[in-house]
Design a protein around this motif. Structure first.
Motif, mmCIF file in Angstrom:
data_model
loop_
_atom_site.group_PDB
_atom_site.id
_atom_site.type_symbol
_atom_site.label_atom_id
_atom_site.label_comp_id
_atom_site.label_asym_id
_atom_site.label_seq_id
_atom_site.Cartn_x
_atom_site.Cartn_y
_atom_site.Cartn_z
ATOM 1 N N LEU A 199 39.055 -3.577 -57.254
ATOM 2 C CA LEU A 199 40.490 -3.312 -57.375
ATOM 3 C C LEU A 199 41.007 -2.733 -56.060
ATOM 4 N N ALA A 200 42.000 -3.405 -55.465
ATOM 5 C CA ALA A 200 42.568 -2.930 -54.189
ATOM 6 C C ALA A 200 43.792 -2.076 -54.493
ATOM 7 N N ILE A 201 43.663 -0.767 -54.274
ATOM 8 C CA ILE A 201 44.751 0.146 -54.624
ATOM 9 C C ILE A 201 45.720 0.297 -53.450
ATOM 10 N N ASP A 202 46.972 0.405 -53.810
ATOM 11 C CA ASP A 202 48.008 0.591 -52.803
ATOM 12 C C ASP A 202 48.021 2.082 -52.428
ATOM 13 N N GLY A 203 47.202 2.470 -51.460
ATOM 14 C CA GLY A 203 47.085 3.879 -51.074
ATOM 15 C C GLY A 203 45.872 4.060 -50.193
ATOM 16 N N HIS A 204 45.492 5.323 -49.959
ATOM 17 C CA HIS A 204 44.292 5.571 -49.158
ATOM 18 C C HIS A 204 43.163 6.083 -50.054
ATOM 19 N N PHE A 205 42.022 6.431 -49.443
ATOM 20 C CA PHE A 205 40.868 6.822 -50.253
ATOM 21 C C PHE A 205 41.174 8.018 -51.148
ATOM 22 N N ASP A 206 41.888 9.020 -50.617
ATOM 23 C CA ASP A 206 42.164 10.219 -51.433
ATOM 24 C C ASP A 206 42.936 9.848 -52.697
ATOM 25 N N ASP A 207 43.831 8.839 -52.589
ATOM 26 C CA ASP A 207 44.563 8.384 -53.784
ATOM 27 C C ASP A 207 43.587 7.783 -54.795
ATOM 28 N N ALA A 208 42.690 6.923 -54.295
ATOM 29 C CA ALA A 208 41.729 6.262 -55.186
ATOM 30 C C ALA A 208 40.855 7.305 -55.886
ATOM 31 N N GLN A 209 40.368 8.281 -55.090
ATOM 32 C CA GLN A 209 39.505 9.315 -55.670
ATOM 33 C C GLN A 209 40.279 10.173 -56.681
ATOM 34 N N ALA A 210 41.541 10.461 -56.373
ATOM 35 C CA ALA A 210 42.353 11.276 -57.300
ATOM 36 C C ALA A 210 42.548 10.538 -58.625
ATOM 37 N N ARG A 211 42.759 9.208 -58.562
ATOM 38 C CA ARG A 211 42.967 8.455 -59.810
ATOM 39 C C ARG A 211 41.658 8.434 -60.622
ATOM 40 N N VAL A 212 40.520 8.331 -59.939
ATOM 41 C CA VAL A 212 39.247 8.352 -60.672
ATOM 42 C C VAL A 212 39.090 9.698 -61.377
ATOM 43 N N LYS A 213 39.403 10.795 -60.672
ATOM 44 C CA LYS A 213 39.291 12.121 -61.308
ATOM 45 C C LYS A 213 40.299 12.245 -62.456
ATOM 46 N N ASP A 214 41.509 11.674 -62.281
ATOM 47 C CA ASP A 214 42.495 11.692 -63.380
ATOM 48 C C ASP A 214 41.929 10.994 -64.614
ATOM 49 N N MET A 215 41.223 9.880 -64.392
ATOM 50 C CA MET A 215 40.656 9.151 -65.548
ATOM 51 C C MET A 215 39.622 10.022 -66.268
ATOM 52 N N PHE A 216 38.837 10.763 -65.481
ATOM 53 C CA PHE A 216 37.851 11.654 -66.110
ATOM 54 C C PHE A 216 38.544 12.790 -66.875
ATOM 55 N N ASN A 217 39.722 13.191 -66.398
ATOM 56 C CA ASN A 217 40.426 14.294 -67.063
ATOM 57 C C ASN A 217 41.312 13.813 -68.212
ATOM 58 N N ASP A 218 41.400 12.499 -68.406
ATOM 59 C CA ASP A 218 42.123 11.932 -69.546
ATOM 60 C C ASP A 218 41.053 11.642 -70.616
ATOM 61 N N PHE A 219 40.832 12.635 -71.484
ATOM 62 C CA PHE A 219 39.672 12.559 -72.390
ATOM 63 C C PHE A 219 39.747 11.388 -73.362
ATOM 64 N N GLU A 220 40.969 11.005 -73.760
ATOM 65 C CA GLU A 220 41.076 9.885 -74.692
ATOM 66 C C GLU A 220 40.542 8.608 -74.022
ATOM 67 N N PHE A 221 40.988 8.405 -72.773
ATOM 68 C CA PHE A 221 40.521 7.225 -72.035
ATOM 69 C C PHE A 221 39.025 7.362 -71.734
#
Ligand SMILES: Cc1ncc(COP(=O)(O)O)c(C=O)c1O
Ligand SMILES: N[C@@H](CCOP(=O)(O)O)C(=O)O
Length: 462
Positions: free
Chosen positions: A188-210
């Motif tokens: 998946l090519a994200i529109d952003g830089h690495f810190d954005d990609a890493q932040a979204r991965v951490k957000d997914m971990f913090n979204d317990f339902e997902f």
């Protein structure tokens, strides 16, 4: 062996649980409750052993009863059988007292293969036993993604989604991620830089339902198993140069602080490491922080060493945890401050960090000049990340202690930058010679959590 979170609010886990969990549920990173120490005579006994045997002896105490000794030996043997050098991580002398540790002989030509090939095998063994299936989501500035895809492609119990910053990885790195045809691989090519990609991965971990719904797992160096596998080559290289009878220092091209943190763990295990030098490119937040205590990201600047274009350096949290006396509350507060702009490291914690880590910075012109100079003086063709390390190492070498610089990637992964600097275009190894002809498969995604989660759920339901 138990693992605790750097933020102090998540349950203690076993090695297997920590490995399959990735990020702790309080947002922290797992670390061993205690680091096992290796006696000097056990370090002496590593001399002359194969890489695989050293890997077994160094990592075994961290695993508890997750695998039997025989199972773990088999896993290690499978992990490193595809490496293109018998020593796995050979040492090359650059100069009086300065050595290069070549970590690019794995299948994707970067140091990530050392950990990723191993955890591919560890995941497969653990998931086969439990009958579970997991969804791996990873962020990459180029090398983690290709190594993860190589390690997990085609495995039955795993889907792997890799977020890479669109337009900010080298063509070789991109093609390594987009050309595998296995249906469990999703680039998946994200529109952003690495810190954005890493932040979204951490957000997914913090979204317990997902997280619970898709059984999320992580293979970035937030996963303790990644760091552990990287501890091994500090031992093999230091022992080759005379440890434990002689101290050695290491310089590590650094971005997410995982590789150098593995060196810190080796030191805490009893390996006599004099200094661990953090080498940064123009994204120098770690150098600035270790110099003056301020950790305030000021925007990622693209560079010719793109895998180090990082400002939110995940594993620094693990070092802060120790520097703050293993007070999870203090770390949680710093990470809250980071969300609102940045934080300042207390004087006491900074002194503790400086007792282990030195740092330096290498800009773009210096990186190119180092590639050119080293080619002329030693014949070595360095990748831009390694060049950053070599330049910073040269500023930290002391006459009495050998310095080992980690060569983190093969120059052929960054042919444009290397050719511009040294006038030589490094060829890919023959097994990858058709990389530029293979078909690419990639999905562009917005830097938006809901959109990424929806895409992942859709792909999993097919
Ligand atoms: C080639 C290369 N060098 C250095 C680094 C930095 O390593 P770390 O993120 O573990 O600090 C990376 C990315 O991780 C990389 O891919
Ligand atoms: N430089 C890395 C960035 C991700 O780091 P990780 O070690 O935390 O996986 C890359 O090449 O992707």
């Amino acid at each position: 062996m138990k693992y605790v979170s750097t933020r102090g609010q998540a349950p203690e886990l076993s090695f297997e649980e920590a490995m399959l969990t990735g990020l702790a549920r309080d947002g922290g990173l797992y670390v061993p409750a205690e680091v096992p120490v290796m006696a000097a005579e056990d370090i002496v006994a590593l001399a002359g052993q194969s890489y695989e045997e050293v890997a077994f002896r160094v990592m075994r105490p961290f695993l508890g009863d997750t695998f039997t000794d025989d199972e773990f030996r088999d896993i290690i043997a499978r992990a490193y059988s595809g490496f293109g050098h018998a020593a796995r991580a050979p040492l090359v002398q650059l100069d009086q007292g300065h050595f290069l540790l070549e970590l690019f002989h794995g299948p994707t030509l970067a140091f990530k293969d050392f950990a990723m090939q191993l955890i591919g095998q560890l995941f497969e063994a653990a998931l086969k036993r439990s009958g579970q299936r997991v969804t791996i989501v990873g962020a990459t500035s180029g090398d983690t993604g290709s190594a993860a895809i190589e390690a997990f492609k085609g495995l039955d119990a795993v889907d792997v989604f890799i977020l890479f910053p669109h337009g900010r990885v080298s063509e070789v790195q991109r093609r390594q991620m987009t050309t595998p045809s296995e249906s469990n691989v999703h680039a998946l090519a994200i529109d952003g830089h690495f810190d954005d990609a890493q932040a979204r991965v951490k957000d997914m971990f913090n979204d317990f339902e997902f997280r619970d719904g898709v059984r999320l797992a992580g293979v970035n160096s937030i996963n303790w198993a990644r760091v552990l596998a990287q501890v091994v080559y500090y031992f093999t290289s230091a022992v080759a140069l005379g440890a434990p009878h002689r101290k050695v220092s290491f310089t590590v091209p650094t971005g997410n602080f995982g590789d150098i943190f593995a060196g810190y763990i080796a030191k805490r295990m009893g390996l006599p490491i004099d200094r661990l030098v953090v080498a940064t490119n123009q994204n120098d937040i770690l150098h600035r922080c270790l110099s003056a205590g301020d950790y305030t990201p000021d925007g990622v600047i693209p560079s010719i060493s793109p895998s180090m274009d990082i400002q939110v350096s995940s594993n620094f949290e693990r070092a802060l945890f120790d520097a703050y006396g293993r007070e999870g509350g203090a770390v949680a507060q710093l990470m809250d401050e980071l969300k609102s702009g940045g934080f300042h490291v207390s004087q006491g914690a900074l002194e503790t960090l400086r007792a282990h880590f030195e740092s330096g910075r290498c800009d773009e012109d210096e990186t190119r000049a180092t590639i050119k100079r080293l080619r002329a003086t030693t014949g070595e063709l360095l990748c831009p990340h390694t060049a950053v390390g070599v330049k910073v190492a040269e500023e930290h070498i002391r006459p009495d202690v050998p310095m080992i610089t980690l060569a983190t990637a093969h120059p052929a992964k960054f042919p444009d930058a290397v050719e511009e600097a040294a006038g030589i275009r490094p060829p890919l190894p023959p097994r990858m010679a058709d990389l530029y002809e293979r078909d690419e498969r990639v999905t562009p995604v917005a830097n938006d959590l809901a959109a990424i989660e929806t895409l992942i759920k859709e792909r999993l339901s097919k």
